[in-house]
Design a protein around this motif. Structure first.
Motif, mmCIF file in Angstrom:
data_model
loop_
_atom_site.group_PDB
_atom_site.id
_atom_site.type_symbol
_atom_site.label_atom_id
_atom_site.label_comp_id
_atom_site.label_asym_id
_atom_site.label_seq_id
_atom_site.Cartn_x
_atom_site.Cartn_y
_atom_site.Cartn_z
ATOM 1 N N ALA B 253 0.838 -1.209 0.000
ATOM 2 C CA ALA B 253 0.000 0.000 0.000
ATOM 3 C C ALA B 253 0.867 1.250 0.000
ATOM 4 N N ARG B 254 1.907 1.259 0.833
ATOM 5 C CA ARG B 254 2.788 2.434 0.889
ATOM 6 C C ARG B 254 3.459 2.673 -0.459
ATOM 7 N N MET B 259 -3.697 2.524 0.783
ATOM 8 C CA MET B 259 -3.843 2.110 2.180
ATOM 9 C C MET B 259 -4.194 0.630 2.254
ATOM 10 N N ALA B 260 -3.689 -0.007 3.291
ATOM 11 C CA ALA B 260 -4.049 -1.404 3.574
ATOM 12 C C ALA B 260 -4.263 -1.532 5.072
ATOM 13 N N THR B 261 -5.365 -2.147 5.446
ATOM 14 C CA THR B 261 -5.693 -2.291 6.867
ATOM 15 C C THR B 261 -6.212 -3.698 7.142
ATOM 16 N N ARG B 286 -7.304 0.356 -0.256
ATOM 17 C CA ARG B 286 -7.896 1.576 -0.823
ATOM 18 C C ARG B 286 -6.865 2.337 -1.648
#
Lengths: 406, 406
Positions: B253-254, B259-261, B286
């Motif tokens: 994600a970075r 984003m990753a959660t 996302r």
């Protein structure tokens, strides 16, 4: 040197026969300590031992001692001990193998008309599993003075029944004083419950001791926030920190030659689109050396401080020092394995056993045999007839040699 | 160019006044959609709008439209819309600010005797939160044709009450046909629900759209085994794999600027001294760009294959493409912020809003104001009087400028 040979088929049949006491349709055994099934196998054990010329005594916590007389009436017996209780979803070998191998040895001696100098004794220790009454290894612990008899009797199962009531109910509260009969040494044959012997193709493990182990709770505090509106570099994600610590603790364990396991993890108020604000997990650290285990813990604390500062907290909840078994017993086991034609290596037990407490009051060592895929506490727990036979033969050889030498 | 000024104290007082409907002792608001508290704030809204010269209409799913006439009877209105329902543990700003700022704008116009060419309309969309009836953004979704009215009416809350019965019970099933009244554009003022504006010290975010988002379940299969007797190099630890994947997905994600959660994780049959055999966790990815989100998913799948082979499985359970708001509305917002003397930056929303669905049927954009610590869906949710005032002033400027230009 003797020529006595264990009868592998007979041993195997006794394993299958006793598996009927609490046997489950999936091939497993459910024989909780002091249950009706436990009473049945205890009655079977007592009867079998008596037909082999033993006098069977029972102490106040239900430990059963079957003694076959030796030629020297003054000599302390050599004990062969393990347990007949199982986990709720247990198998046919864990504990049971060690007791039945003892009976098989007595039968072999009887068939050959072999008289030992020291008496031999087969012991069934009560509640090794700790599955019905916590803690584990309760019977051997009471015998060795680790636990009070009253402490044991006050333990309560999940249904509110005390140990005292349960032992009354199956009529196995005996008269023999706690700590008697004394014995010179104990040998315990057990399945490994791990994959090492199988993968390295050894028949026998000479168990030099039991690892030191410590249990901890580890908590990481982050900041709960929205998964969609909090950029990666503005997060304080407690689960990301926990993931890092899981991997770091395992690296630390590898570096020290020990083990680290996280078997439980939970997020407080978990939600799919919320960055975790608090994570709690278990940590189990083990090493065969107490000092190295202490160094592992220090490394874990340093890594937590480095990665999370004050946001991560480690709380110790259990600490069990390393156990080192008796050198004389171990020499007899290694020699006994060689005489049996079994390949062997030294091994350290990762799990606790009755021998842990017994080693405080008598010379003690253990013999491991491989089990399939390292599986235990499972209906699929399995060892082959050949593996069991080699284990029992090694046990016979070790017991006879040790008894003559000491 | 106008000289109209929002009365910040009056707006602030209306925020405090309406917070009493469902107010909780901790300073939060619990105002579930179509509850008694929701009815009370709806009655308040209707009364307030009518005193400001509006005609208030209600459609079949309870969406409320308060229209202030313009000078051009043929022109479509400009809408100012958000929602008055809250989460069970909600705050005083999420949604509410956007509706109350609309009323404050009408009051400001009325006080100044200001007549717009187009009608202005303040909208309260039903069940934005999705907390009582799933899914979220239900009222605006029905209006925009995303959901059927009958689908909405059939939704059931945790106590088994249908949406249809709940709306009957508070007497807010209106006569206005679904999809009416039509409007030319909608502006929605909302707290950011994230930390970006506060940390970068911007007064206003011109929200260019909403991120694409995908939800997954991720399962890792390992091999359950004993924590004490399985050496580190013979383990297949599902939790260690999961920890690696949590960190890897976040790195992915970075790298992509997304984003990753992981907000949920569980071990099957967890035990402190058993190596986890199966781990299930959530994954929320996302990115503001659909193609990049797809690339992120591909990278995640490749990493899973590389790290775990067939032992890890990713299952998509929700997919919401990126939303891009209207350029004309955004230009009016940026100009409006500048005219208000507010510092501003473009920002992409990480969360869904009524504007997502409305943007399918009308020109739409959003205005964000900072909120304390990025906190939302929480009694401690907070924005200052000055932040709310600058947001409402920007909204007023944007609505008037857009209404005159289009």
């Amino acid at each position: 040197m003797h020529n006595l040979k264990i009868d592998g088929d007979r041993l195997w049949n006794s394993i299958l026969e006793t598996a009927a006491f609490g046997g489950t349709p999936d091939g497993g055994v459910r024989r909780l300590t002091l249950s009706g099934e436990d009473r049945a196998v205890r009655d079977w054990f007592r009867h079998k031992a008596e037909t082999l010329g033993c006098r069977v005594s029972v102490d106040a916590v239900g430990n059963m001692f079957a003694v076959r007389p030796g030629s020297d009436a003054e000599a302390l017996p050599i004990a062969i001990g393990s347990h007949l209780d199982t986990q709720p979803t247990g198998g046919k070998f864990d504990g049971i193998l060690g007791v039945l191998a003892g009976l098989e040895i007595l039968q072999t001696l009887q068939d050959a008309g072999y008289q030992t100098r020291r008496p031999l004794m087969v012991v069934n220790w009560t509640n090794e599993e700790g599955a019905r009454f916590s803690p584990a290894m309760l019977g051997s612990g009471v015998y060795a003075g680790v636990f009070d008899r009253t402490y044991a009797e006050s333990r309560v199962d999940a249904e509110g029944i005390t140990f005292a009531d349960a032992i009354e109910a199956i009529d196995y509260r005996g008269e023999t004083p706690i700590g008697e009969p004394r014995f010179a040494a104990m040998f315990e044959l057990h399945i490994e419950q791990g994959p090492v012997l199988e993968r390295e193709a050894f028949d026998i493990g000479a168990v030099t001791g039991v690892q030191a182990m410590r249990w901890y709770d580890l908590t990481v505090i982050g900041r709960e926030s929205h998964a969609g509106s909090t950029p990666m570099d503005m997060r304080q994600d407690a689960l990301a920190d926990a993931a890092n610590l899981i991997l770091t603790t395992q690296d630390i364990a590898r570096r020290h030659g020990g083990m680290a396991t996280t078997g439980q993890i939970g997020i407080t108020s978990p939600s799919r689109n919320v960055i975790p604000g608090k994570v709690t997990m278990s940590l189990d650290l083990r090493h065969e050396n107490d000092d190295t285990l202490q160094a592992m813990e220090q490394d874990v604390r340093a890594a937590m401080q480095r990665q999370c500062g004050e946001r991560a907290v480690l709380t110790g909840i259990w600490d069990s020092p390393a156990v080192h078994f008796d050198a004389g017993c171990l020499a007899a086991i290694r020699d006994g394995a060689a005489a049996a034609g079994a390949s062997h290596r030294d091994i350290v037990s990762g799990a606790g056993h009755d021998s842990v407490y017994i080693s405080r009051v008598a010379s003690t060592a253990m013999i491991f045999v491989p089990c399939k895929d390292g599986l235990s506490h499972n209906p699929a727990e399995s060892a082959t007839r050949e593996q069991c036979t080699l284990g029992a033969q090694t046990l016979l050889n070790a017991v006879l040699a040790y008894g003559e030498q000491q």
